[in-house]
Design an enzyme around this catalytic site. Structure first.
Site, PDB file in Angstrom:
ATOM      1  N   SER A  73      28.236  14.994   1.325  1.00 42.89           N
ATOM      2  CA  SER A  73      27.505  15.472   2.498  1.00 42.89           C
ATOM      3  C   SER A  73      28.110  16.721   3.131  1.00 42.89           C
ATOM      4  O   SER A  73      27.455  17.388   3.923  1.00 42.89           O
ATOM      5  CB  SER A  73      27.420  14.365   3.554  1.00 42.89           C
ATOM      6  OG  SER A  73      28.687  14.105   4.126  1.00 42.89           O
ATOM      7  N   LYS A 142      31.436  14.897   9.664  1.00 44.60           N
ATOM      8  CA  LYS A 142      30.384  15.907   9.831  1.00 44.60           C
ATOM      9  C   LYS A 142      30.946  17.075  10.631  1.00 44.60           C
ATOM     10  O   LYS A 142      32.054  17.020  11.161  1.00 44.60           O
ATOM     11  CB  LYS A 142      29.172  15.326  10.572  1.00 44.60           C
ATOM     12  CG  LYS A 142      28.585  14.054   9.980  1.00 44.60           C
ATOM     13  CD  LYS A 142      27.952  14.260   8.622  1.00 44.60           C
ATOM     14  CE  LYS A 142      27.409  12.944   8.061  1.00 44.60           C
ATOM     15  NZ  LYS A 142      26.942  13.110   6.657  1.00 44.60           N
TER      16      LYS A 142
END
Length: 255
Positions: A73, A142
């Site tokens: 990701s 993230k």
């Protein structure tokens, strides 16, 4: 008359020269000197190990913690199987900044339940004291895009993310794919942040949890474990991680 040499008052009782008392000698060590040296060496090694474990635990608890990257990701910034170090003093002692790569606990159910039962007790112990990276599936990583109060929108006419009206030029986004736009228009509540993965087409981030799920896609600041600061393994990827401050430098404070 013949006179003999004068003698002091104690000369007549003078015996052999006095000797310093000797330290008692361990009979077992005297019989086997190698055994005594081996025991001393073992004690020193044990002390070093104990000190190392204590220091590792203190560092892992208060300063830095190792994590393992299980997904794609955050490509190209982070690749699957990278090992990273996270600065635990952010946000505990230092404020968060837009662009920080952060690790946070999955308290909102973004991830499926963990089914990893392959670790034995020894591996779990080393992970607990900080000598192995944390492989727990209860954490995500993230990039922080919006701070509390920020108005974050996707997208403008050029398909760019805007923060407080300023369009972002994002050099960290995976250049191998054109990001598919996922429309959203949010104002980040107090005590929360808005996060997105660098590999936009392969990241289940704030964009996909902002409707019917707990938290509406926002991440509680209290759930943030720290800021990822360096890739430690593999060695050919050893580097520090940037928060691309120039990308966010022109964003005004939220109203």
């Amino acid at each position: 008359m013949t006179h003999g040499a004068e003698t002091g008052p104690h000369d007549a009782d003078q015996g052999p020269a006095a000797q310093e008392p000797k330290d008692p000698v361990d009979p077992a060590r005297e019989r086997n000197p190698r055994r005594g040296g081996l025991l001393s060496w073992i004690r020193e090694i044990a002390l070093i190990l104990v000190i190392s474990i204590v220091l590792s635990f203190v560092i892992k608890t208060f300063f830095f913690k190792a994590f393992y990257i299980p997904s794609e990701s955050m490509v190209p910034t982070l690749e699957e199987n990278d090992r990273i170090f996270v600065n635990l003093m952010v946000p505990r002692n230092f404020g968060l900044q837009r662009g920080d790569v952060i690790v946070f606990k999955d308290t909102k159910g973004w991830l499926p339940p963990s089914t990893d039962g392959t670790q034995n007790w020894f591996q779990k112990t080393l992970e607990f004291i900080g000598l192995l990276p944390d492989t727990s599936q209860q954490y995500l990583i993230k990039r922080l895009i919006g701070l509390p109060g920020d108005h974050v929108v996707c997208c403008d006419a050029q398909q760019r993310i805007t923060v407080n009206g300023v369009a972002l030029v994002e050099p960290y986004v995976n250049p191998a794919e054109v990001p598919r736009p996922v429309p959203f228009d949010v104002v980040v509540p107090a005590g929360d942040v808005w996060v997105m993965g660098d590999n936009r087409n392969h990241s289940s981030d704030s964009r996909f949890h902002n409707a019917a799920q707990p938290g509406n896609g926002f991440v509680d600041e209290k759930d943030i474990e720290g800021q990822a600061v360096v890739i430690a393994w593999p060695l050919n990827r050893l580097r520090t991680l940037s928060n691309y401050s120039s990308t966010f430098s022109s964003i005004p404070a939220p109203h």
